[in-house]
Motif scaffolding. Sequence first.
Motif, PDB file in Angstrom:
ATOM      1  N   ALA A  49       9.971 -48.349   1.558  1.00 59.42           N
ATOM      2  CA  ALA A  49      10.195 -47.122   2.325  1.00 59.42           C
ATOM      3  C   ALA A  49       8.923 -46.321   2.548  1.00 59.42           C
ATOM      4  O   ALA A  49       8.929 -45.374   3.339  1.00 59.42           O
ATOM      5  N   ASP A  98      20.102 -46.851   0.394  1.00 59.59           N
ATOM      6  CA  ASP A  98      19.826 -45.651  -0.400  1.00 59.59           C
ATOM      7  C   ASP A  98      20.209 -45.929  -1.850  1.00 59.59           C
ATOM      8  O   ASP A  98      21.384 -45.987  -2.202  1.00 59.59           O
ATOM      9  N   ALA A 109      15.371 -47.839  -0.744  1.00 61.47           N
ATOM     10  CA  ALA A 109      14.769 -46.500  -0.786  1.00 61.47           C
ATOM     11  C   ALA A 109      15.430 -45.671  -1.876  1.00 61.47           C
ATOM     12  O   ALA A 109      16.652 -45.521  -1.907  1.00 61.47           O
ATOM     13  N   ARG A 110      14.607 -45.145  -2.753  1.00 65.11           N
ATOM     14  CA  ARG A 110      15.100 -44.244  -3.806  1.00 65.11           C
ATOM     15  C   ARG A 110      14.203 -43.005  -3.831  1.00 65.11           C
ATOM     16  O   ARG A 110      13.004 -43.090  -4.140  1.00 65.11           O
ATOM     17  N   ASP A 111      14.767 -41.858  -3.476  1.00 70.57           N
ATOM     18  CA  ASP A 111      14.028 -40.591  -3.455  1.00 70.57           C
ATOM     19  C   ASP A 111      12.741 -40.709  -2.634  1.00 70.57           C
ATOM     20  O   ASP A 111      11.638 -40.451  -3.129  1.00 70.57           O
ATOM     21  N   GLU A 112      12.907 -41.069  -1.379  1.00 72.84           N
ATOM     22  CA  GLU A 112      11.754 -41.305  -0.500  1.00 72.84           C
ATOM     23  C   GLU A 112      11.695 -40.306   0.655  1.00 72.84           C
ATOM     24  O   GLU A 112      11.059 -40.579   1.675  1.00 72.84           O
ATOM     25  N   ALA A 113      12.321 -39.148   0.514  1.00 75.49           N
ATOM     26  CA  ALA A 113      12.343 -38.176   1.613  1.00 75.49           C
ATOM     27  C   ALA A 113      10.938 -37.696   1.984  1.00 75.49           C
ATOM     28  O   ALA A 113      10.687 -37.336   3.140  1.00 75.49           O
ATOM     29  N   THR A 131      17.619 -38.762   0.868  1.00 72.89           N
ATOM     30  CA  THR A 131      16.969 -39.850   1.603  1.00 72.89           C
ATOM     31  C   THR A 131      17.876 -40.424   2.681  1.00 72.89           C
ATOM     32  O   THR A 131      17.454 -40.625   3.824  1.00 72.89           O
ATOM     33  N   ASP A 133      17.383 -36.768  -3.287  1.00 75.04           N
ATOM     34  CA  ASP A 133      16.621 -35.872  -2.407  1.00 75.04           C
ATOM     35  C   ASP A 133      17.063 -35.957  -0.950  1.00 75.04           C
ATOM     36  O   ASP A 133      16.344 -35.513  -0.064  1.00 75.04           O
ATOM     37  N   LEU A 137       9.453 -40.822   4.161  1.00 68.16           N
ATOM     38  CA  LEU A 137      10.272 -41.467   5.187  1.00 68.16           C
ATOM     39  C   LEU A 137       9.936 -41.014   6.610  1.00 68.16           C
ATOM     40  O   LEU A 137       9.959 -41.838   7.536  1.00 68.16           O
ATOM     41  N   SER A 168      19.571 -41.993  -4.374  1.00 69.19           N
ATOM     42  CA  SER A 168      18.601 -40.911  -4.193  1.00 69.19           C
ATOM     43  C   SER A 168      19.235 -39.545  -4.464  1.00 69.19           C
ATOM     44  O   SER A 168      20.420 -39.331  -4.209  1.00 69.19           O
TER      45      SER A 168
END
Length: 403
Positions: A149, A87, A58-62, A94, A92, A65, A90
Amino acid sequence: MWWGRLRRVSAVVWTAVGSLAAWLWLLLGHGFFWRTNVSLPPREDPRDWPAVGIVVPARDEAAVLPESLPSLLAQDYPGRAEVFLVDDGSSDGTGELARALADRHGGLPLTVSSPGEPPAGWTGKLWAVRHGIGLARARAPEYLLLTDADIAHRPDSLRELVAAARTGGFDLVSLMARLRAQSLWERLVVPAFVYFFAQLYPFRRIGKRGSRTAAAAGGCVLLRLDAAARAQVPDSIRHAVIDDVSLAKAVKRSGGHIWLGLADRVDSVRPYPRLADLWRMISRSAYAQLRHNPLLLLGTVAGLALVYLMPPVALVVGLLAGNAAAITAGGTAWLLMAATYAPMLRTYDQPLWLAPLLPAIAFLYLLMTVDSAVQHYRGRGAAWKGRTYTRPGSAPEAAPEQR
Protein backbone atom coordinates in the motif's frame (compact mmCIF):
# COMPACT_ATOMS: atom_id res chain seq x y z
CA MET A 1 56.99 -6.77 25.02
CA TRP A 2 57.95 -5.94 21.45
CA TRP A 3 57.33 -9.59 20.52
CA GLY A 4 53.76 -9.46 21.85
CA ARG A 5 53.10 -6.23 19.96
CA LEU A 6 54.52 -7.77 16.78
CA ARG A 7 52.27 -10.82 17.16
CA ARG A 8 49.22 -8.59 17.55
CA VAL A 9 50.13 -6.64 14.39
CA SER A 10 50.74 -9.90 12.53
CA ALA A 11 47.28 -11.14 13.54
CA VAL A 12 45.79 -7.91 12.20
CA VAL A 13 47.75 -8.32 8.94
CA TRP A 14 46.54 -11.88 8.36
CA THR A 15 42.97 -10.96 9.21
CA ALA A 16 43.17 -8.02 6.82
CA VAL A 17 44.50 -10.33 4.11
CA GLY A 18 41.48 -12.56 4.73
CA SER A 19 39.20 -9.55 4.38
CA LEU A 20 40.95 -8.51 1.17
CA ALA A 21 40.52 -12.03 -0.24
CA ALA A 22 36.81 -11.87 0.63
CA TRP A 23 36.44 -8.56 -1.20
CA LEU A 24 38.25 -9.84 -4.28
CA TRP A 25 35.79 -12.74 -4.38
CA LEU A 26 32.80 -10.44 -3.80
CA LEU A 27 34.01 -8.16 -6.58
CA LEU A 28 34.52 -10.84 -9.22
CA GLY A 29 32.93 -14.11 -8.11
CA HIS A 30 29.60 -13.26 -6.48
CA GLY A 31 27.34 -12.60 -9.43
CA PHE A 32 28.53 -9.00 -9.85
CA PHE A 33 25.98 -8.14 -7.14
CA TRP A 34 27.28 -4.57 -6.95
CA ARG A 35 26.26 -3.64 -10.49
CA THR A 36 22.99 -1.73 -10.61
CA ASN A 37 22.05 -2.11 -14.28
CA VAL A 38 19.66 -5.02 -13.64
CA SER A 39 16.46 -3.45 -14.93
CA LEU A 40 13.50 -5.06 -16.66
CA PRO A 41 14.71 -7.57 -19.30
CA PRO A 42 14.02 -7.08 -23.04
CA ARG A 43 10.30 -7.23 -23.75
CA GLU A 44 7.74 -6.95 -26.51
CA ASP A 45 4.06 -6.12 -26.27
CA PRO A 46 1.99 -9.32 -26.37
CA ARG A 47 -0.64 -9.73 -29.06
CA ASP A 48 -3.28 -10.31 -26.39
CA TRP A 49 -2.96 -8.58 -23.04
CA PRO A 50 -3.85 -10.98 -20.20
CA ALA A 51 -6.19 -10.12 -17.35
CA VAL A 52 -4.51 -9.04 -14.11
CA GLY A 53 -5.77 -8.96 -10.53
CA ILE A 54 -3.95 -6.35 -8.42
CA VAL A 55 -3.88 -7.33 -4.73
CA VAL A 56 -3.00 -4.66 -2.16
CA PRO A 57 -2.82 -5.71 1.53
CA ALA A 58 -3.21 -2.62 3.72
CA ARG A 59 -3.12 -2.12 7.47
CA ASP A 60 -3.30 1.45 8.82
CA GLU A 61 -2.07 2.99 5.57
CA ALA A 62 -4.20 6.16 5.44
CA ALA A 63 -1.08 8.34 5.57
CA VAL A 64 0.42 6.95 2.34
CA LEU A 65 -2.64 5.75 0.41
CA PRO A 66 -3.38 9.12 -1.27
CA GLU A 67 0.04 8.92 -2.97
CA SER A 68 -0.02 5.24 -3.89
CA LEU A 69 -3.56 4.05 -4.67
CA PRO A 70 -4.33 6.64 -7.39
CA SER A 71 -1.22 5.46 -9.25
CA LEU A 72 -2.65 1.94 -9.41
CA LEU A 73 -6.10 3.10 -10.46
CA ALA A 74 -4.49 5.16 -13.25
CA GLN A 75 -2.58 2.28 -14.83
CA ASP A 76 -2.48 2.55 -18.63
CA TYR A 77 -3.05 -1.13 -19.30
CA PRO A 78 -4.57 -2.42 -22.56
CA GLY A 79 -6.04 -5.56 -20.98
CA ARG A 80 -8.50 -6.12 -18.17
CA ALA A 81 -7.23 -5.21 -14.71
CA GLU A 82 -8.91 -4.76 -11.35
CA VAL A 83 -7.63 -3.63 -7.94
CA PHE A 84 -8.45 -5.57 -4.76
CA LEU A 85 -7.49 -3.67 -1.62
CA VAL A 86 -7.66 -5.87 1.47
CA ASP A 87 -8.12 -3.84 4.65
CA ASP A 88 -6.25 -5.83 7.29
CA GLY A 89 -7.98 -4.64 10.44
CA SER A 90 -7.06 -0.98 10.05
CA SER A 91 -7.98 1.52 12.76
CA ASP A 92 -7.31 4.67 10.72
CA GLY A 93 -10.05 4.45 8.11
CA THR A 94 -7.87 2.89 5.38
CA GLY A 95 -10.80 1.11 3.72
CA GLU A 96 -13.06 4.16 3.68
CA LEU A 97 -10.25 6.33 2.33
CA ALA A 98 -9.59 3.83 -0.45
CA ARG A 99 -13.22 3.97 -1.58
CA ALA A 100 -13.17 7.77 -1.46
CA LEU A 101 -9.99 7.90 -3.55
CA ALA A 102 -11.54 5.58 -6.14
CA ASP A 103 -14.65 7.78 -6.34
CA ARG A 104 -12.47 10.87 -6.76
CA HIS A 105 -9.91 9.56 -9.26
CA GLY A 106 -11.79 6.84 -11.16
CA GLY A 107 -9.71 4.50 -13.28
CA LEU A 108 -9.48 0.75 -12.73
CA PRO A 109 -12.29 -0.93 -10.78
CA LEU A 110 -11.61 -1.16 -7.05
CA THR A 111 -12.91 -3.71 -4.56
CA VAL A 112 -12.29 -3.10 -0.85
CA SER A 113 -12.70 -6.05 1.48
CA SER A 114 -11.54 -7.29 4.88
CA PRO A 115 -10.72 -10.89 5.87
CA GLY A 116 -10.92 -10.37 9.62
CA GLU A 117 -8.13 -11.26 12.04
CA PRO A 118 -5.64 -13.88 10.85
CA PRO A 119 -5.89 -17.33 12.42
CA ALA A 120 -3.00 -18.81 14.40
CA GLY A 121 -0.03 -19.61 12.20
CA TRP A 122 -0.64 -16.82 9.69
CA THR A 123 0.96 -13.41 9.44
CA GLY A 124 -1.53 -10.62 8.89
CA LYS A 125 -0.14 -9.61 5.52
CA LEU A 126 -0.22 -13.12 4.07
CA TRP A 127 -3.74 -13.71 5.40
CA ALA A 128 -4.77 -10.51 3.62
CA VAL A 129 -2.96 -11.58 0.45
CA ARG A 130 -4.74 -14.94 0.55
CA HIS A 131 -8.09 -13.18 0.82
CA GLY A 132 -7.20 -10.84 -2.05
CA ILE A 133 -6.09 -13.73 -4.27
CA GLY A 134 -9.39 -15.44 -3.56
CA LEU A 135 -11.28 -12.34 -4.70
CA ALA A 136 -9.11 -11.97 -7.80
CA ARG A 137 -9.40 -15.63 -8.75
CA ALA A 138 -13.15 -15.21 -9.20
CA ARG A 139 -12.33 -12.91 -12.16
CA ALA A 140 -10.06 -15.57 -13.71
CA PRO A 141 -6.92 -13.45 -14.24
CA GLU A 142 -3.76 -14.89 -15.77
CA TYR A 143 -1.53 -12.79 -13.53
CA LEU A 144 -1.61 -11.33 -10.05
CA LEU A 145 0.19 -8.12 -9.16
CA LEU A 146 1.01 -8.20 -5.45
CA THR A 147 1.96 -4.71 -4.34
CA ASP A 148 2.16 -2.94 -1.00
CA ALA A 149 0.00 0.00 0.00
CA ASP A 150 3.00 2.33 0.19
CA ILE A 151 4.13 1.70 -3.40
CA ALA A 152 3.43 4.19 -6.21
CA HIS A 153 3.54 2.99 -9.83
CA ARG A 154 4.22 4.92 -13.00
CA PRO A 155 1.29 4.74 -15.47
CA ASP A 156 3.04 2.13 -17.64
CA SER A 157 4.29 -0.01 -14.74
CA LEU A 158 1.80 -2.87 -15.14
CA ARG A 159 2.13 -2.86 -18.93
CA GLU A 160 5.94 -3.19 -18.70
CA LEU A 161 5.79 -5.91 -16.04
CA VAL A 162 3.38 -8.04 -18.06
CA ALA A 163 5.36 -7.55 -21.29
CA ALA A 164 8.56 -8.61 -19.51
CA ALA A 165 6.91 -11.69 -18.02
CA ARG A 166 5.38 -12.77 -21.32
CA THR A 167 8.51 -12.10 -23.39
CA GLY A 168 10.90 -13.84 -20.98
CA GLY A 169 8.58 -16.68 -20.01
CA PHE A 170 8.81 -15.72 -16.34
CA ASP A 171 6.36 -17.01 -13.75
CA LEU A 172 7.36 -14.25 -11.34
CA VAL A 173 8.75 -10.80 -12.12
CA SER A 174 9.61 -8.57 -9.19
CA LEU A 175 10.99 -5.06 -8.95
CA MET A 176 12.68 -3.68 -5.87
CA ALA A 177 10.89 -0.37 -5.43
CA ARG A 178 13.02 2.72 -5.22
CA LEU A 179 12.97 3.62 -1.53
CA ARG A 180 12.90 7.18 -0.21
CA ALA A 181 16.35 8.66 0.45
CA GLN A 182 15.63 12.24 1.46
CA SER A 183 16.28 12.64 5.18
CA LEU A 184 19.82 12.36 6.56
CA TRP A 185 19.27 8.88 7.95
CA GLU A 186 17.51 7.67 4.80
CA ARG A 187 20.47 8.83 2.72
CA LEU A 188 22.88 6.96 4.99
CA VAL A 189 20.94 3.74 5.53
CA VAL A 190 18.62 3.13 2.56
CA PRO A 191 21.18 2.68 -0.27
CA ALA A 192 23.11 0.32 2.01
CA PHE A 193 19.92 -1.66 2.68
CA VAL A 194 19.47 -2.34 -1.04
CA TYR A 195 23.21 -3.01 -1.44
CA PHE A 196 23.20 -5.62 1.36
CA PHE A 197 20.07 -7.24 -0.07
CA ALA A 198 21.72 -7.55 -3.48
CA GLN A 199 24.79 -9.03 -1.81
CA LEU A 200 22.65 -11.68 -0.11
CA TYR A 201 20.67 -12.40 -3.30
CA PRO A 202 22.66 -11.43 -6.43
CA PHE A 203 20.03 -10.39 -8.95
CA ARG A 204 21.79 -11.91 -11.94
CA ARG A 205 21.74 -15.35 -10.35
CA ILE A 206 18.04 -15.18 -9.51
CA GLY A 207 16.98 -15.00 -13.15
CA LYS A 208 19.15 -17.92 -14.31
CA ARG A 209 17.44 -21.25 -14.85
CA GLY A 210 19.04 -23.89 -12.68
CA SER A 211 20.27 -21.35 -10.11
CA ARG A 212 19.21 -22.00 -6.53
CA THR A 213 19.24 -18.29 -5.63
CA ALA A 214 15.71 -16.99 -5.17
CA ALA A 215 14.32 -13.72 -3.87
CA ALA A 216 11.67 -11.12 -4.62
CA ALA A 217 10.82 -7.64 -3.36
CA GLY A 218 7.38 -7.69 -1.80
CA GLY A 219 6.43 -4.20 -2.88
CA CYS A 220 6.05 -5.26 -6.51
CA VAL A 221 5.57 -8.89 -7.56
CA LEU A 222 3.86 -9.96 -10.78
CA LEU A 223 2.94 -13.63 -10.43
CA ARG A 224 1.24 -16.06 -12.75
CA LEU A 225 -1.88 -17.41 -11.06
CA ASP A 226 -1.11 -21.00 -12.08
CA ALA A 227 2.44 -20.64 -10.67
CA ALA A 228 0.94 -19.50 -7.38
CA ALA A 229 -1.28 -22.58 -7.39
CA ARG A 230 1.67 -24.92 -8.10
CA ALA A 231 3.68 -23.37 -5.29
CA GLN A 232 0.60 -23.39 -3.00
CA VAL A 233 1.18 -19.79 -2.02
CA PRO A 234 0.44 -18.09 0.19
CA ASP A 235 -0.63 -21.14 2.25
CA SER A 236 2.79 -22.79 2.05
CA ILE A 237 4.49 -19.68 3.46
CA ARG A 238 1.69 -18.51 5.76
CA HIS A 239 3.97 -17.93 8.76
CA ALA A 240 6.79 -16.19 6.86
CA VAL A 241 7.81 -12.78 8.19
CA ILE A 242 10.11 -12.22 5.20
CA ASP A 243 7.28 -13.15 2.87
CA ASP A 244 8.76 -11.87 -0.40
CA VAL A 245 11.86 -14.08 -0.29
CA SER A 246 9.77 -17.02 0.92
CA LEU A 247 7.35 -16.50 -1.96
CA ALA A 248 10.14 -16.48 -4.54
CA LYS A 249 11.71 -19.61 -3.06
CA ALA A 250 8.37 -21.45 -3.11
CA VAL A 251 7.75 -20.52 -6.76
CA LYS A 252 11.27 -21.53 -7.79
CA ARG A 253 11.09 -24.83 -5.88
CA SER A 254 7.90 -25.67 -7.77
CA GLY A 255 9.66 -25.21 -11.11
CA GLY A 256 8.88 -21.55 -11.74
CA HIS A 257 11.16 -19.17 -13.61
CA ILE A 258 11.65 -15.95 -11.63
CA TRP A 259 13.34 -12.58 -12.10
CA LEU A 260 14.22 -9.70 -9.76
CA GLY A 261 15.74 -6.32 -10.54
CA LEU A 262 15.84 -2.68 -9.57
CA ALA A 263 12.84 -0.52 -10.37
CA ASP A 264 12.64 2.61 -12.46
CA ARG A 265 8.84 2.78 -12.53
CA VAL A 266 7.99 1.83 -8.94
CA ASP A 267 8.63 4.00 -5.85
CA SER A 268 8.05 3.63 -2.14
CA VAL A 269 6.33 6.68 -0.66
CA ARG A 270 6.75 5.62 2.97
CA PRO A 271 9.04 8.02 4.86
CA TYR A 272 11.63 6.87 7.39
CA PRO A 273 12.83 10.28 8.62
CA ARG A 274 14.48 9.12 11.89
CA LEU A 275 17.03 6.45 12.70
CA ALA A 276 14.45 4.87 15.03
CA ASP A 277 12.06 4.37 12.09
CA LEU A 278 14.71 2.64 10.00
CA TRP A 279 15.89 0.64 13.00
CA ARG A 280 12.39 -0.79 13.55
CA MET A 281 11.97 -1.55 9.85
CA ILE A 282 15.22 -3.52 9.66
CA SER A 283 15.41 -5.14 13.08
CA ARG A 284 11.87 -6.52 13.00
CA SER A 285 12.88 -9.19 10.48
CA ALA A 286 16.68 -9.40 10.70
CA TYR A 287 16.77 -12.39 13.08
CA ALA A 288 14.00 -14.10 11.12
CA GLN A 289 16.33 -13.85 8.09
CA LEU A 290 18.78 -15.94 10.15
CA ARG A 291 16.02 -18.49 10.93
CA HIS A 292 16.25 -17.56 14.64
CA ASN A 293 19.48 -19.56 14.81
CA PRO A 294 22.07 -18.37 17.36
CA LEU A 295 24.91 -19.99 15.41
CA LEU A 296 23.90 -18.14 12.24
CA LEU A 297 23.77 -14.95 14.29
CA LEU A 298 27.31 -15.49 15.57
CA GLY A 299 28.49 -16.30 12.06
CA THR A 300 26.83 -13.18 10.68
CA VAL A 301 28.38 -10.95 13.32
CA ALA A 302 31.82 -12.49 12.69
CA GLY A 303 31.37 -12.16 8.93
CA LEU A 304 30.33 -8.52 9.13
CA ALA A 305 33.30 -7.79 11.38
CA LEU A 306 35.77 -9.51 9.06
CA VAL A 307 34.44 -8.13 5.77
CA TYR A 308 33.34 -4.62 6.73
CA LEU A 309 35.02 -3.61 9.99
CA MET A 310 38.46 -5.16 9.64
CA PRO A 311 39.71 -3.09 6.65
CA PRO A 312 39.59 0.31 8.40
CA VAL A 313 40.86 -1.23 11.65
CA ALA A 314 43.83 -2.79 9.81
CA LEU A 315 44.58 0.48 8.03
CA VAL A 316 44.61 2.46 11.29
CA VAL A 317 46.69 -0.18 13.12
CA GLY A 318 49.10 -0.31 10.20
CA LEU A 319 49.51 3.45 10.19
CA LEU A 320 50.11 3.54 13.96
CA ALA A 321 52.54 0.60 13.88
CA GLY A 322 54.23 1.57 10.63
CA ASN A 323 53.33 -1.81 9.12
CA ALA A 324 53.15 -1.64 5.34
CA ALA A 325 51.41 -5.01 4.99
CA ALA A 326 48.53 -3.98 7.26
CA ILE A 327 48.24 -0.64 5.49
CA THR A 328 48.19 -2.29 2.05
CA ALA A 329 45.77 -5.10 2.87
CA GLY A 330 43.40 -2.96 4.92
CA GLY A 331 43.48 0.01 2.59
CA THR A 332 42.96 -2.09 -0.56
CA ALA A 333 40.04 -3.98 1.00
CA TRP A 334 38.44 -0.70 2.08
CA LEU A 335 38.93 0.73 -1.40
CA LEU A 336 37.28 -2.30 -3.03
CA MET A 337 34.40 -2.05 -0.56
CA ALA A 338 33.83 1.61 -1.39
CA ALA A 339 34.14 0.93 -5.12
CA THR A 340 31.41 -1.74 -5.03
CA TYR A 341 29.13 0.59 -3.06
CA ALA A 342 29.55 3.55 -5.42
CA PRO A 343 27.10 2.30 -8.12
CA MET A 344 24.30 2.01 -5.56
CA LEU A 345 24.99 5.52 -4.31
CA ARG A 346 24.79 6.80 -7.88
CA THR A 347 21.51 4.93 -8.37
CA TYR A 348 20.09 6.75 -5.35
CA ASP A 349 21.60 10.10 -6.40
CA GLN A 350 23.81 10.27 -3.33
CA PRO A 351 27.33 11.75 -3.15
CA LEU A 352 30.21 9.32 -3.63
CA TRP A 353 31.95 10.56 -0.49
CA LEU A 354 29.46 8.40 1.42
CA ALA A 355 31.09 5.24 0.01
CA PRO A 356 33.99 5.13 2.54
CA LEU A 357 31.40 5.32 5.34
CA LEU A 358 30.09 1.84 4.53
CA PRO A 359 31.98 0.20 7.45
CA ALA A 360 30.19 2.50 9.90
CA ILE A 361 26.83 1.75 8.26
CA ALA A 362 27.59 -1.99 8.36
CA PHE A 363 28.33 -1.67 12.08
CA LEU A 364 24.92 -0.04 12.47
CA TYR A 365 23.32 -2.99 10.66
CA LEU A 366 25.24 -5.37 12.92
CA LEU A 367 23.72 -3.66 15.97
CA MET A 368 20.24 -3.84 14.40
CA THR A 369 20.68 -7.57 13.80
CA VAL A 370 21.79 -8.20 17.38
CA ASP A 371 18.87 -6.10 18.64
CA SER A 372 16.51 -8.18 16.51
CA ALA A 373 17.76 -11.32 18.27
CA VAL A 374 17.48 -9.68 21.69
CA GLN A 375 13.89 -8.66 21.00
CA HIS A 376 13.10 -12.20 19.86
CA TYR A 377 14.40 -13.76 23.06
CA ARG A 378 12.52 -11.18 25.09
CA GLY A 379 9.35 -12.52 23.49
CA ARG A 380 8.68 -9.50 21.30
CA GLY A 381 9.54 -11.28 18.06
CA ALA A 382 8.86 -9.60 14.73
CA ALA A 383 6.52 -6.78 15.72
CA TRP A 384 4.68 -4.73 13.10
CA LYS A 385 1.70 -2.43 13.51
CA GLY A 386 0.44 -3.93 16.73
CA ARG A 387 1.13 -7.60 15.89
CA THR A 388 3.99 -9.77 17.12
CA TYR A 389 4.89 -13.01 15.37
CA THR A 390 6.56 -16.05 16.87
CA ARG A 391 9.08 -18.23 15.14
CA PRO A 392 7.56 -20.57 12.49
CA GLY A 393 8.19 -23.70 14.50
CA SER A 394 5.83 -22.54 17.22
CA ALA A 395 2.94 -21.98 14.83
CA PRO A 396 0.33 -24.65 14.08
CA GLU A 397 1.00 -26.52 10.87
CA ALA A 398 -2.57 -27.08 9.77
CA ALA A 399 -3.73 -24.62 7.14
CA PRO A 400 -7.23 -23.83 5.98
CA GLU A 401 -8.31 -24.97 2.55
CA GLN A 402 -7.36 -22.62 -0.29
CA ARG A 403 -10.29 -20.50 -1.38
